[in-house]
Scaffold this active site. Structure first.
Site, mmCIF file in Angstrom:
data_model
loop_
_atom_site.group_PDB
_atom_site.id
_atom_site.type_symbol
_atom_site.label_atom_id
_atom_site.label_comp_id
_atom_site.label_asym_id
_atom_site.label_seq_id
_atom_site.Cartn_x
_atom_site.Cartn_y
_atom_site.Cartn_z
ATOM 1 N N ASP A 141 42.657 36.017 46.937
ATOM 2 C CA ASP A 141 41.778 37.074 47.436
ATOM 3 C C ASP A 141 41.975 37.270 48.949
ATOM 4 O OD1 ASP A 141 39.391 38.742 46.651
ATOM 5 O OD2 ASP A 141 38.429 37.578 48.228
ATOM 6 N N GLU A 144 46.575 39.280 47.034
ATOM 7 C CA GLU A 144 45.837 40.523 47.221
ATOM 8 C C GLU A 144 45.873 40.799 48.719
ATOM 9 O OE1 GLU A 144 41.620 42.838 47.185
ATOM 10 O OE2 GLU A 144 41.876 40.862 48.055
HETATM 11 C C1 GLC Z 1 38.708 41.295 47.393
HETATM 12 C C2 GLC Z 1 38.111 41.400 46.022
HETATM 13 C C3 GLC Z 1 36.830 42.144 46.127
HETATM 14 C C4 GLC Z 1 35.903 41.365 47.021
HETATM 15 C C5 GLC Z 1 36.533 41.093 48.370
HETATM 16 C C6 GLC Z 1 35.792 40.032 49.127
HETATM 17 O O1 GLC Z 1 39.064 42.517 47.917
HETATM 18 O O2 GLC Z 1 39.016 41.988 45.146
HETATM 19 O O3 GLC Z 1 36.230 42.376 44.891
HETATM 20 O O4 GLC Z 1 34.712 42.070 47.211
HETATM 21 O O5 GLC Z 1 37.839 40.616 48.239
HETATM 22 O O6 GLC Z 1 35.975 38.786 48.506
#
Ligand code: GLC
Length: 560
Positions: free
Chosen positions: A220, A286
């Site tokens: 994440d 991500e």
């Molecule tokens: C990422 C996740 C999202 C979350 C954010 C903070 O972007 O995909 O859902 O709110 O991180 O953890």
């Protein structure tokens, strides 16, 4: 499209492994299947529905967070990295889910949230109880405020969810005190990744889940862990996207070079559990990082295995835009020997069956609600089917988001009162937020909660139109979106498209066409139907051909 066809050839992966061509299905545990009937999905619910995923033909599942959490951000606020939130089940439920998935040939990837913990994490409780400058505070990003009384935040950064990225604490003696950084909600304090204790803790967390048999981690906010050391002001509006163009300064909170050391260390840990084509454990970033060359740095040979291709997700539905993003993505990842990773939907964006029903060129909406311009559902679904069939023919790995195999749209008329995404609250409603893509999915048209669980309970209301999308209305029905996905996944596997080579074909300006693995793929973005070459044998189509055997508007076909 004039594609300079002779120059465009890309494989989408130099070092083969299961992940280089895998189709990975994202499960959002709150909304997939509810075994106990409390209206929130759970791990036993997922286990009971694994046959659906095996039938569909995906290779792996990625589970969004199911760890103990106050759910201030639907589980992306983790209070304990080594357990299971009681709402979702127990650690033995997790073990059973992993084992049952493997028994069906499905690999399992779990979510790792290293940028921040929950404010309910024991470390944060300790930090609040400790003095400024203490070891407990140094696990997070605490600073004195600016101004005479320290009453102003330490810098001007904004939270991705709206409002300031700093909150002020009350010191144990009752006086207003220091500020802590939270790039997201105030219940998600950012960790200090310059602290070796933080690094050691996460290596241990990796081992904890690797020992339980997981095949990898989706990381994440992978581009956020390291902040520019001086925490310099950043006058620009906050976005999760690094948005960085070559001639623009990089935001001080995103995509700092130091993050790569962390992933190099993690890669060594993962490789010690298995690194072959069959048993490799993977890291997927991500990272909202642009341009593609900058994103490719996350997937260099000694770092992560994959990075979500958000530039692809965000690309406009036109032949030139799609051609450009596909070409750029393949070139950038080929240059570092990594697979390209394609994605159209996830739990943070408007589902592509709705997004593509908005006028072409609409900026990325952060949720859609009552009173907002509504997408054209028929156009959206038609384009979504064409987009998916195009995506599944590309070399590389692809991610699917639960429900897209049903053609599920965004819930675009969710009443504001039921919204739970902190984005909605923190922007005072200016952004509707992400609840509309998180509504529990329909399995059976005539069952309570459309078969999501044994009762009517559903943590977000499902619209009445959900019945027509239910799995039992689509299974075995020729031409249904479910059968389109299932057929495409089977052909993708048979023809080795994920490990194939893309070669662009000359085509009119509003058409994209390429070959891969013995198939030719053609997408018609234009208003007029497009004929196929004489003798073309269509093996998969996102929409029926017209009476003259031509490919209609907003459709993709695969032919031999
Ligand atoms: C990422 C996740 C999202 C979350 C954010 C903070 O972007 O995909 O859902 O709110 O991180 O953890």
């Amino acid at each position: 499209m004039n594609t300079n066809a002779t120059h465009q050839e890309a494989t989408g992966g130099a070092t083969p492994g299961w992940w280089t061509e895998a189709v990975i299905y994202q499960i959002y545990p709150r909304s997939f299947a509810d075994a106990d009937g409390d209206g929130v999905g759970d791990l036993p619910g997922i286990t009971a529905r694994l046959d659906h995923l095996a039938d569909l033909g995906v290779d792996a599942i990625w589970l969004s967070p199911f760890y103990p959490s106050p759910q201030a951000d639907a589980g992306y606020d983790v209070a304990d990295y080594r357990g299971v939130e009681p709402l979702f089940g127990t650690l033995s439920d997790a073990d059973r889910l992993i084992a049952e998935a493997k028994a069906r040939g499905l690999r399992v990837i779990v979510d790792l949230v290293p940028n921040h913990t929950s404010s309910a994490h024991v470390w944060f409780t300790e930090a609040l109880a400790a003095a400024p400058g203490s070891a407990a505070r140094q696990r997070y990003v605490f600073r004195d405020g600016r101004g005479p009384d320290g009453a102003e935040p330490p810098n001007d950064w904004q939270s991705v969810f709206g409002g300031p990225a700093w909150s002020r604490v009350t010191e144990p003696d009752g006086r207003p005190g220091q500020w802590y950084l939270h790039l997201f909600d105030s219940a998600q304090p950012d960790l200090n990744w310059d602290n070796p204790e933080v690094r050691a803790e996460f290596v241990d967390v990796l081992r904890f889940w690797l020992d339980r048999g997981v095949d990898g981690f989706r990381v994440d906010v992978a581009h956020g862990l390291i902040k520019q050391a001086d925490l310099a002001d950043w006058q620009e509006p906050q976005e999760i996207l690094s948005g960085q163009e070559v001639d623009k300064p990089r935001p001080p909170m995103w995509d700092q070079d130091g993050v790569h050391d962390i992933y190099r260390q993690w890669r060594q840990v993962l490789d010690s559990y298995g690194s072959s084509a069959e048993d490799g454990r993977i890291l997927v970033a991500e990272a909202w990082v642009e341009p593609a060359e900058r994103l490719a740095r996350y997937v260099r040979p000694d770092e992560m295995h994959q990075a979500f291709n958000f530039e692809y997700l965000l690309a406009a539905w036109t032949a030139p835009a799609q051609y450009a993003v596909i070409t750029r993505s393949l070139e950038a990842t080929d240059a570092v020997g990594a697979p390209t990773t394609w994605v159209l939907s996830n739990h943070d964006v408007v589902r592509h069956a709705s997004r593509l029903g908005l006028p072409i060129g609409t900026p990325r909406p952060n949720g859609i609600g009552i009173g907002d311009p509504q997408p054209d559902a028929a156009v959206g679904l038609r384009r979504a089917r064409a987009a998916t069939l195009l995506m599944l023919a590309l070399p590389g790995s692809a991610y699917l988001y639960q429900g897209e195999e049903l053609g599920l749209p965004e819930h675009t008329t969710l009443p504001d009162e039921v919204r739970q995404d902190p984005t909605f609250r923190r922007t005072g409603g200016a952004h509707r937020g992400r609840d509309g893509c998180r509504v529990p999915i329909p399995w059976e048209a005539d069952a309570p909660s459309y078969g999501f669980g044994p009762t009517d309970a559903s943590w977000l209301p499902q619209p009445p139109s959900w019945a027509e999308y239910a799995l039992d209305r689509q299974r075995g029905v020729p031409g249904s979106t479910y059968e389109l996905y299932r057929g495409a996944l089977r052909l993708r596997r048979e023809h080795g498209l994920g490990r194939g080579t893309l070669r662009w074909q000359e085509s009119p300006d509003t058409v994209l066409s390429f070959t891969n693995g013995g198939l030719t793929v053609l997408t018609n973005f234009g208003p007029d139907p497009v004929p196929l070459p004489a003798g073309a044998q269509v093996v998969q189509a996102s929409a029926p051909l017209d009476d003259a055997g031509r490919v209609p508007t907003d459709a993709t076909v695969w032919y031999r």
